[in-house]
Design a protein around this motif. Sequence first.
Motif, PDB file in Angstrom:
ATOM      1  N   ASP A  13       0.832  -1.192   0.000  1.00 29.29           N
ATOM      2  CA  ASP A  13       0.000   0.000   0.000  1.00 29.29           C
ATOM      3  C   ASP A  13       0.874   1.252   0.000  1.00 29.29           C
ATOM      4  OD1 ASP A  13      -2.043   1.822   0.212  1.00 29.29           O
ATOM      5  OD2 ASP A  13      -2.633   1.247   2.249  1.00 29.29           O
ATOM      6  N   GLU A  14       0.717   2.091  -1.034  1.00 32.57           N
ATOM      7  CA  GLU A  14       1.526   3.311  -1.180  1.00 32.57           C
ATOM      8  C   GLU A  14       1.344   4.247   0.015  1.00 32.57           C
ATOM      9  OE1 GLU A  14       3.604   3.995  -3.750  1.00 32.57           O
ATOM     10  OE2 GLU A  14       3.139   2.112  -4.756  1.00 32.57           O
ATOM     11  N   GLN A  15       0.132   4.356   0.513  1.00 28.01           N
ATOM     12  CA  GLN A  15      -0.129   5.252   1.638  1.00 28.01           C
ATOM     13  C   GLN A  15       0.592   4.781   2.897  1.00 28.01           C
ATOM     14  OE1 GLN A  15      -1.841   8.233   1.409  1.00 28.01           O
ATOM     15  NE2 GLN A  15      -0.904   8.512   3.397  1.00 28.01           N
ATOM     16  N   GLU A  16       0.653   3.474   3.104  1.00 26.00           N
ATOM     17  CA  GLU A  16       1.364   2.942   4.264  1.00 26.00           C
ATOM     18  C   GLU A  16       2.868   3.211   4.153  1.00 26.00           C
ATOM     19  OE1 GLU A  16       0.186   1.737   7.082  1.00 26.00           O
ATOM     20  OE2 GLU A  16      -1.874   1.937   6.404  1.00 26.00           O
ATOM     21  N   ILE A  17       3.406   3.114   2.939  1.00 23.84           N
ATOM     22  CA  ILE A  17       4.823   3.437   2.728  1.00 23.84           C
ATOM     23  C   ILE A  17       5.072   4.895   3.069  1.00 23.84           C
ATOM     24  CG2 ILE A  17       6.654   3.672   0.995  1.00 23.84           C
ATOM     25  CD1 ILE A  17       5.327   1.313  -0.480  1.00 23.84           C
ATOM     26  N   GLU A  67      11.667  -0.634  11.374  1.00 25.75           N
ATOM     27  CA  GLU A  67      10.780  -0.735  12.539  1.00 25.75           C
ATOM     28  C   GLU A  67       9.400  -0.162  12.209  1.00 25.75           C
ATOM     29  OE1 GLU A  67      10.421   1.813  16.591  1.00 25.75           O
ATOM     30  OE2 GLU A  67      12.412   0.994  16.152  1.00 25.75           O
ATOM     31  N   LYS A  68       9.356   0.965  11.520  1.00 26.20           N
ATOM     32  CA  LYS A  68       8.084   1.592  11.148  1.00 26.20           C
ATOM     33  C   LYS A  68       7.332   0.724  10.140  1.00 26.20           C
ATOM     34  CE  LYS A  68       8.897   5.018  13.783  1.00 26.20           C
ATOM     35  NZ  LYS A  68       8.342   4.991  15.115  1.00 26.20           N
ATOM     36  N   PHE A  69       8.062   0.089   9.220  1.00 25.71           N
ATOM     37  CA  PHE A  69       7.408  -0.798   8.253  1.00 25.71           C
ATOM     38  C   PHE A  69       6.755  -1.969   8.968  1.00 25.71           C
ATOM     39  CE2 PHE A  69       8.786   1.623   4.870  1.00 25.71           C
ATOM     40  CZ  PHE A  69       8.619   1.023   3.647  1.00 25.71           C
ATOM     41  N   VAL A  70       7.461  -2.558   9.929  1.00 18.55           N
ATOM     42  CA  VAL A  70       6.916  -3.703  10.659  1.00 18.55           C
ATOM     43  C   VAL A  70       5.671  -3.288  11.439  1.00 18.55           C
ATOM     44  CG1 VAL A  70       7.382  -5.318  12.537  1.00 18.55           C
ATOM     45  CG2 VAL A  70       9.076  -4.965  10.752  1.00 18.55           C
ATOM     46  N   LYS A  71       5.721  -2.120  12.100  1.00 16.43           N
ATOM     47  CA  LYS A  71       4.564  -1.660  12.874  1.00 16.43           C
ATOM     48  C   LYS A  71       3.351  -1.419  11.989  1.00 16.43           C
ATOM     49  CE  LYS A  71       6.608   0.403  16.946  1.00 16.43           C
ATOM     50  NZ  LYS A  71       6.829   1.641  17.716  1.00 16.43           N
ATOM     51  N   ARG A  72       3.578  -1.049  10.722  1.00 14.89           N
ATOM     52  CA  ARG A  72       2.476  -0.786   9.800  1.00 14.89           C
ATOM     53  C   ARG A  72       2.041  -2.034   9.038  1.00 14.89           C
ATOM     54  NH1 ARG A  72       0.100   3.392   9.121  1.00 14.89           N
ATOM     55  NH2 ARG A  72       0.687   5.214  10.293  1.00 14.89           N
ATOM     56  N   GLY A  73       2.651  -3.172   9.351  1.00 19.10           N
ATOM     57  CA  GLY A  73       2.235  -4.430   8.720  1.00 19.10           C
ATOM     58  C   GLY A  73       2.763  -4.619   7.316  1.00 19.10           C
ATOM     59  N   ILE A  74       3.857  -3.946   6.960  1.00 18.50           N
ATOM     60  CA  ILE A  74       4.453  -4.088   5.633  1.00 18.50           C
ATOM     61  C   ILE A  74       5.634  -5.047   5.758  1.00 18.50           C
ATOM     62  CG2 ILE A  74       5.541  -2.897   3.701  1.00 18.50           C
ATOM     63  CD1 ILE A  74       4.204  -0.319   4.718  1.00 18.50           C
TER      64      ILE A  74
END
Length: 162
Positions: A13-17, A67-74
Motif C-alpha cells: 500500500d503506497e499510503q502505508e509506505i 521498525e516503522k514498516f513492521v509496525k504498519r504491517g508491511i
Amino acid sequence: MADPSFDIVSKVDEQEIDNAVNQTAKEIRTRFDFRDTGASAALSGESILLIANTDERVKAVLDVLQEKFVKRGISLKALSFDEPKPSGKEFRLSVTVQQGIADDEARAIAKKIRTDGPKGVQAQIQGDQLRVTGKKRDDLQRVIQLLKAEDFEVPLQFVNYR
C-alpha cells in the motif's frame, strides 16, 4: 460455472509506505542520537532516500525505517537496498520498494505449485501476478497453505478468491 480461482500478488500500500517514511523522518528529527548528523528520510516515487553524515548513522536510520514498516504491517521482503555510499560529506542509502512478482519468482512459484500442489491445480503467470485455478476450493486452500509455508523472496498476498 467457472472453476474456482485466486490471484497471487505482491503489492504494498503506497499510503502505508508514505506514512512509514513520514514517521521515520519525524522520529529522527526528535531523537537525541540523530542530532547534528544531518539524518533524513525522503520518499521519491518507488525509492526512499536515507541520508546521514556517517555510515553507522545511515544504517541506524534504516533500522528506524524497518521498525516503522513492521509496525504498519508491511513485509520487509518488499525492501531492497545495498550498502551506504559516500556522497561528498554525507552517506546516502537508496531503498527501493518492490511491487509485483518478478518473472523468475513467478516461475519458481508456478513450479512449486506444479510439483508439490494437489493434482488438477494450474498456475498461470499474468504480468506481475499469478492466477491459480483448480476444480475444488479445498485444493486451492491447500495451495495457499503450501505457499505460506515456503519462503519466497517477495511478500505474497492471495486475492480474488472465487
